[in-house]
Enzyme design. Structure first.
Site, PDB file in Angstrom:
ATOM      1  N   LYS A  75      -2.821  -3.919   7.878  1.00 47.88           N
ATOM      2  CA  LYS A  75      -1.867  -3.233   7.060  1.00 47.88           C
ATOM      3  C   LYS A  75      -0.794  -2.682   8.282  1.00 47.88           C
ATOM      4  O   LYS A  75      -1.117  -2.240   9.325  1.00 47.88           O
ATOM      5  CB  LYS A  75      -2.413  -1.724   6.842  1.00 47.88           C
ATOM      6  CG  LYS A  75      -1.402  -1.008   5.744  1.00 47.88           C
ATOM      7  CD  LYS A  75      -2.363   0.150   5.049  1.00 47.88           C
ATOM      8  CE  LYS A  75      -1.574   1.014   4.135  1.00 47.88           C
ATOM      9  NZ  LYS A  75      -2.105   1.844   3.253  1.00 47.88           N
ATOM     10  N   ASP A 101      -5.942   9.175  -4.973  1.00 49.18           N
ATOM     11  CA  ASP A 101      -5.167   7.954  -5.827  1.00 49.18           C
ATOM     12  C   ASP A 101      -6.286   7.024  -6.134  1.00 49.18           C
ATOM     13  O   ASP A 101      -6.171   5.757  -6.062  1.00 49.18           O
ATOM     14  CB  ASP A 101      -4.258   7.268  -4.535  1.00 49.18           C
ATOM     15  CG  ASP A 101      -2.882   6.237  -5.631  1.00 49.18           C
ATOM     16  OD1 ASP A 101      -2.892   6.774  -6.847  1.00 49.18           O
ATOM     17  OD2 ASP A 101      -2.547   5.457  -5.080  1.00 49.18           O
ATOM     18  N   GLY A 157       0.656  -1.188  -0.070  1.00 46.31           N
ATOM     19  CA  GLY A 157      -0.165   0.230  -0.097  1.00 46.31           C
ATOM     20  C   GLY A 157       0.777   1.278   0.025  1.00 46.31           C
ATOM     21  O   GLY A 157       2.265   1.047  -0.148  1.00 46.31           O
ATOM     22  N   GLY A 158       0.105   2.285   0.200  1.00 45.77           N
ATOM     23  CA  GLY A 158       0.817   3.806  -0.001  1.00 45.77           C
ATOM     24  C   GLY A 158       1.557   3.969   1.113  1.00 45.77           C
ATOM     25  O   GLY A 158       2.841   4.558   0.915  1.00 45.77           O
ATOM     26  N   VAL A 208       0.177  -4.964   3.500  1.00 42.13           N
ATOM     27  CA  VAL A 208      -0.973  -5.320   3.649  1.00 42.13           C
ATOM     28  C   VAL A 208      -0.935  -6.957   3.890  1.00 42.13           C
ATOM     29  O   VAL A 208      -0.619  -7.744   2.654  1.00 42.13           O
ATOM     30  CB  VAL A 208      -2.322  -5.137   2.982  1.00 42.13           C
ATOM     31  CG1 VAL A 208      -3.522  -5.495   3.447  1.00 42.13           C
ATOM     32  CG2 VAL A 208      -2.202  -3.393   2.851  1.00 42.13           C
ATOM     33  N   GLY A 243       2.560   1.148   3.567  1.00 44.96           N
ATOM     34  CA  GLY A 243       3.058  -0.115   4.297  1.00 44.96           C
ATOM     35  C   GLY A 243       2.488  -1.112   3.433  1.00 44.96           C
ATOM     36  O   GLY A 243       1.775  -1.272   2.479  1.00 44.96           O
TER      37      GLY A 243
END
Length: 333
Positions: free
Chosen positions: A36, A127, A16-17, A21, A19
């Site tokens: 996450k 995003d 993810g942005g 998941v 970290g």
């Protein structure tokens, strides 16, 4: 098996942005979850990660991920969300091809309505793209994921309670192929709900054409096209794309924010209206019809009754001195 709080991690799901998941389950209840985990040591990035968890915890919509828990394990922060078991839209298009227009409308209308909830709370996603829309296999539900780049509109420069800047002037945050022009210019202050409407339009374009509105070998190539060129008509790549959806996609990709649909809610309403129109011929085709003999009998009975009524109206002595005129139109098709 690694454990964070009450959750046992089972395997990697996605990056993810802010970290990674992981698929997990609650060790006491056995219920599935997505956890996450923050990766890195940048205090600003950690503040963003914590902000993502706090913001998602107060947003409620079927197409938004539900936060279950938050915690720290030593220096690592993490939060648990409901597990959406399924693929993202980009994976589905790659595997199954361009979806049916009615399905496109259904999925993106749900995402747009979820974004409207975010915008009313002053939250900008920044995003929106097919890779961040998960489709649950069991139910078909669409869920907008990864709020790692979110911006709080009321805070302007996105600050924490302590006043730390989370977005720096000149930073370009987002995915070039699905990013609004105002994001590409690096001005956080100029990025509002219209940027997410652009992202919806770019996602719609992708689902119509099977490719993003702008592509290139480098981010610079994409930025140049984004700021200086108009996207090609999606029908160049998919001649069967419905004209209403093409118009909505291209309008949403306008360079000037004020020329796009006025809100995510308006975008969703346009999709719902188009879906209804596309479904109308199918509903008519599926409507039950009377057997030919019964239909003819009913038509004959109706005509007989109409003739009797007309005879009574025109009979001598009925009404005043001037006999009335009558006009009967019968449609038995």
């Amino acid at each position: 098996m690694q454990r964070l709080g009450n959750y046992a991690l089972e395997g990697f799901l996605a990056k993810g942005g802010q970290g990674a998941v992981y698929r997990a389950h609650h060790v006491e209840l056995g219920t599935p979850a997505a956890v996450k985990v923050f990766e890195g040591d940048d205090p600003r990035q950690l503040a963003r990660f914590e902000q993502e968890a706090r913001v998602l915890a107060r947003l409620h919509h079927p197409s938004l991920p539900r936060v279950l828990d938050f915690g720290r394990d030593g220096r690592r922060a993490w939060f648990a969300m409901e597990l959406v078991a399924g693929d993202n839209l980009a994976e589905k298009v790659k595997r199954e091809g361009i979806p049916a227009p009615e399905r496109v409308c259904e999925v993106l209308a749900a995402v747009a309505e979820a974004l409207e909830v975010c915008h009313r709370e002053g939250v900008i996603h920044r995003d929106v793209k097919p890779q961040n829309v998960l489709v649950e296999t069991a139910t078909g539900r669409a869920v907008l994921a990864d709020f790692g780049l979110l911006k709080l509109e009321a805070e302007g420069a996105a600050r924490t309670q302590g006043g730390q800047r989370l977005s720096l002037t000149g930073e370009v945050r987002g995915t070039p192929s699905f990013m609004a022009p105002e994001q590409a210019e690096g001005s956080s202050a100029g990025v509002g709900p219209a940027a997410d409407v652009y992202g919806l339009g770019a996602a719609l374009y992708y689902l119509l054409a099977g490719r993003p509105p702008f592509a290139g070998t480098t981010a610079y190539n994409v930025f140049f096209k984004l700021l200086n060129e108009d996207p090609s008509d999606p029908r160049r790549f998919n001649p069967a794309a419905p004209p209403e959806l093409v118009r909505l996609a291209l309008r949403s990709l306008a360079k000037t924010p004020s020329e796009r649909p006025p809100s995510a809610a308006a975008f969703a309403a346009a999709l719902r209206q188009t879906a209804s129109r596309l479904a109308a011929p199918r509903r008519r085709a599926q409507a039950p019809s009377l057997p030919r003999g019964l239909a003819a009998g009913l038509a004959g009975a109706f005509l007989g009754a109409a003739a009797l009524a007309l005879a009574l109206v025109l009979a001598p002595g009925h009404g005043g001195a001037s006999p009335p005129t009558a006009s009967i139109v019968v449609d038995v098709a």
